[in-house]
Design a protein around this motif. Structure first.
Motif: not given
Lengths: 447, 447
Positions: A387, A391, A404
C-alpha cells in the motif's frame, strides 16, 4: 483503466541529469523517456496529458475562428531563401540532404510555408480575414538541450497565422488571438502574464509573450498581480473597439521582462501588495508583422479598389509539449505532480488495499463505472504491491482525487478520499465521495 | 460550418502531374497541397478526413488492448546499428547530421525504438502481454514519390508493437490485431483482402498484408469474394482457440498476391462467380517476428522459471494518410469523391440557391442546427457563386447528402435532397429529409 493493463513505469530515483522538478517528475512518473539529446518519447501517461492540452488549445483557437490544417514537418529550403531568413536562422535550423541531393529543413516555425499556401490560393480581399493553424512537431537544434521537454529539440507547437487586408484588420486578428490565449491559459489553470516582447527572429512591430512565474524560469519578469483576478466575459468579441477594451483590461497592468523593467514606474504604478517578480517560463508568443513575409514572398491580394497589395500577417505560437512541463513546474509538491482537473491524465485514482480481495475488486469496479458514467476517468491501482508503494506512486503521478478501499471500508460503505489539491483527507460514504468528486471535477474543468 | 468561413480552395483543372483519380481529386477538392516532392500540406478539408480515419484506428486499437503513446520522428542511429538494419535499409532512410555532427534518422518505422523503450522498463513476464502503439509521421525517401499521398515521402502511420512471453502468446497478440484490422476496415467501408505476405525489411515468419482492389493499384491480387460477406461478432476474443477460429474464417478463403498465385488452386477452390482479381493497394501490414529485434538488442525478460529469455514481438502498421487516398480510389465517380459516412468531412452539404436571400439563410440555419443536434456535421455553401458551380463543388468534395434550398422550397417547406452514394434525388419535406438523413448517417457510421 487498470494499472496492470496500462503502462506507467514509475521510478523512485531522481535521474542525475534532471535539474528541475518538472523534468525529474516527468521521468519518475513514467511520462517521458529521453531517446536522444533533447528528443523524447511520450509514454502513455505523458501522452494523455499532451493530448488534453492540445484539445483545449484546439477548441479555443477554433472558437476564435481559426481553421485547423496540418503542414508537414519537412520544408523546402527555397521558401526560406525567398523570405530572407535562411541565412539568419543559424545553427538551430536542422538542415537535411535527401537522396537526390536536395536540401530540406525540419521546420522550426511555419511563416514561410503558410505564406506559400496563402499565395497559392487566395487572391482577393473578399476571402479575408483568414486564420490557419496547425499543431505539429517542430525542431530547433538547441546547442544545449536541457530541462527535459522544457527546452527540447523536437517539440510540439500550435502555430496560427492570420491574414488580413490592412493594419487595422490585422490588429483585430491579433487581439482575438490575445484573448483566445487568455482563455486557453485560464482553462489550463496557470496564471499567465502577457508581456510586451521583442519580436526576435519572427519579426514585426507588435508582440506579446505569455509567461508564468516559477522557481525555475530563465529570465526575470515583473508584474502586477491584479492581472490574475481579471474575469473575461465569454462573449465572442468581433469589433475592434470591444477587442481593444478587452485586451486593454490586461495591458493596463504593469508587466515587463528584465530588459524593459523600470523599477521606478513599477513602484509608482503597483501598490506593494500586488508587486510580483520571479523567473519566467514563456508558454506562448504572438506577433503582428504586417508585410514582413508577404512582401518579399509576393503574397498579394486585390483590395477593394482592385489594386494589388501585400497581405497583413501575424503569427501565434503556443508550446504544447513545453506546457506539460510548465504546468508541473507551476503545480507540484515534494511528493509529486498536482494536475489541474482540466488536463489530468485520470481524474480519480483508486487504491485497492488488498489486491487479491475479490469483494473489494467488485466494489471498486462499481465505483469506477459510476465515475465513468459521469465522464470522469479512473485509474485503479490493482498491482500486487505494498500500500505504501501505491500511495507514493499515486502522489507522484498527481491525480486530483485518490480513493483508498479495503475490506473494512466495504462493510461500512465508506471510503478514504485524499484531495491532492489541498492535501487533505476525508472519510466519506461511497455515494457521497462520488457526488462530491464529480461536482468538484466538473466545476474545475469548465471552460 | 459556412463555406465562406472555412478554407476549401477547389479547382476545376486536373493537375498535370496527378496520374490517378485520388491524387487528382484531393488536389481539385482542396484537400492537400504539395510542398516538396512527396511532401504535402493537409488543408482543412483533407485534415478533417485524416483525423476521422485516425480516430477510428485509435478506437479499435484501444478496444483490442493496445496502449497509445508517441515516439519522436527523429531516432538515434545507434539503435539501428544494434538491430543490424542500419546498413540494409538503404537510401530510403533519411539520414541527418545535427550541429554536433551526431547522426539521426527520420524514422521510417519504429521496431528499434520501441524495443529500446521495452528493455528500459520491462523485466518480467508478469508485465506481459504488452502492446504499445503510436500514430506518428514517418519518412521514407522514395526514389520516385508519386500518386500524391499514396506513395509520398512524409506519411502518417499507425504502428503497434506487441510483446509476449513466448510464441503461442505472441500468436494470440497477432490474431487480435488481425481481427482489429478487419474491424477498422469495415468501419472505413472498404472491402479489404488479407493476404499472406513476405515480411521484407521488417522480418519474421508470419505476416499478412491487407489490400483493397482498385483500378490503380500496383500489384495483382487474387481472392474469393465471399471474404467480404463475413460477419464479425463484436465480442472481444481473448483465448487462442477463439481467435484462431475468427481468423480462420478469413484465411479459409483463397487470397494471394501475384508471386504466390496458383491459378489451378484458385479455380479449384473458388467457384467462378466468386473469383476476383485486380490491382491491389496495400493499406495495412502485420508481422510476427519473434526474437528478431529482441535478441540482438537484448530485450530480455525473466520467465516463470526465473530464466532470462528474449521477448517475442510483432508489429502492426496501417497507413493512415495513404488510407485517405485509398478510400477515394475505392469510392469516387466522374464528378468527384463519394465519402463513406464514417470519414466524410461533413455529412450534409446545403446549397443556398440565392446567396443573398435572408429568408433562405434563416431556414438553412435552422436545418443546420437540427442536424448538428443530431451530431451530424453540416457545410453550408453560402458563397456568392452560381448554383452550377456550387453543385459541381459539392459533387467534387463528396459529401453524402446534399440539400438544395431556394425561395420556392421554403414556401412549400420542401427540399431537394441528393443522395451521393446512390446518385439519386428526392423532393422531401424538410422534416422528412432531416429524419431520413440522420437515420441513414447514423446507421452507416455505426461501428
Amino acid at each position: 483503466m487498470y494499472w496492470t493493463e496500462f503502462f506507467i513505469p514509475t521510478n523512485k530515483e531522481i535521474p542525475a541529469d534532471a535539474k528541475i522538478p518538472s523534468h525529474q517528475l516527468m521521468i519518475r512518473s513514467g511520462m517521458i523517456k529521453q531517446e536522444s539529446s533533447g528528443i523524447y518519447s511520450w509514454l502513455p501517461l505523458g501522452f494523455k496529458v499532451l493530448k488534453k492540452i492540445e484539445k483545449i488549445v484546439r477548441e479555443e483557437q477554433e472558437k476564435a475562428g481559426a481553421i485547423e490544417m496540418l503542414m508537414p514537418t519537412l520544408q523546402a529550403v527555397e521558401l526560406w531563401k525567398e523570405s530572407g531568413r535562411y541565412d539568419g536562422y543559424g545553427k538551430e535550423m536542422l538542415k537535411i540532404i535527401d537522396r537526390h541531393n536536395r536540401f530540406l529543413i525540419y521546420g522550426p516555425t511555419n511563416e514561410e510555408q503558410v505564406t506559400e499556401i496563402f499565395r497559392a490560393f487566395v487572391k482577393s480581399y473578399k476571402n479575408l480575414p483568414l486564420n490557419l493553424f496547425h499543431i505539429q512537431w517542430k525542431f530547433r537544434d538547441e546547442i544545449r538541450p536541457r530541462f527535459g521537454v522544457m527546452r527540447g529539440r523536437e517539440f510540439l507547437m500550435k502555430d496560427a497565422y492570420s491574414f488580413d487586408l490592412n493594419e487595422e484588420e490585422s490588429k483585430k486578428s491579433y487581439y482575438k488571438m490575445f484573448i483566445s490565449y487568455i482563455k486557453i491559459f485560464k482553462r489550463l489553470k496557470i496564471n499567465t502574464i502577457p508581456v510586451v516582447a521583442d519580436s526576435g527572429e519572427i519579426g514585426g512591430s507588435l508582440s506579446h509573450e505569455f509567461s508564468i512565474i516559477t522557481n525555475t524560469g530563465e529570465g526575470q519578469v515583473y508584474c502586477d498581480k491584479r492581472l490574475f483576478d481579471l474575469e473575461l466575459d465569454n462573449d465572442d468579441l468581433n469589433n475592434l473597439s470591444d477587442l481593444e477594451r478587452a485586451v486593454g483590461n490586461y495591458t493596463q497592468f504593469y508587466s515587463a521582462t528584465e530588459d524593459k523593467h523600470n523599477e521606478k514606474i513599477f513602484k509608482e504604478k503597483v501598490p506593494e501588495e500586488f508587486r510580483l517578480k520571479g523567473k519566467a517560463i514563456e508558454v506562448g508568443h504572438i506577433f503582428s508583422f504586417g508585410e514582413k513575409y508577404s512582401s518579399p514572398m509576393k503574397a498579394y491580394i486585390t483590395n477593394k479598389e482592385g489594386k494589388n497589395v501585400s497581405v497583413y500577417m501575424g503569427s501565434y505560437g503556443i508550446g504544447v509539449s513545453r506546457l506539460v512541463a510548465a504546468i508541473i513546474e507551476y503545480s507540484h509538491d515534494k511528493k509529486g505532480i498536482i494536475w489541474p482537473n482540466s488536463v489530468t491524465p485520470f481524474h480519480v485514482g483508486i487504491i485497492n488495499v488488498q489486491a487479491d480481495n475479490k469483494e473489494c475488486l467488485k466494489v471498486i469496479q462499481e465505483i469506477k463505472s459510476e465515475f465513468e458514467e459521469n465522464n470522469l476517468e479512473v485509474l485503479v491501482d490493482d498491482r500486487d504491491e505494498s500500500v505504501g508503494k501505491k500511495y507514493a506512486d499515486m502522489d507522484l503521478i498527481g491525480l486530483p482525487y485518490i480513493l483508498t478501499i479495503g475490506p473494512r471500508d466495504i462493510k461500512e460503505k465508506k471510503v478514504d478520499v485524499k484531495f491532492r489539491h489541498t492535501d487533505t483527507k476525508e472519510n466519506l460514504s461511497i455515494e457521497g465521495a462520488i457526488n462530491r468528486i464529480t461536482s468538484l471535477a466538473k466545476e474545475k474543468t469548465r471552460s
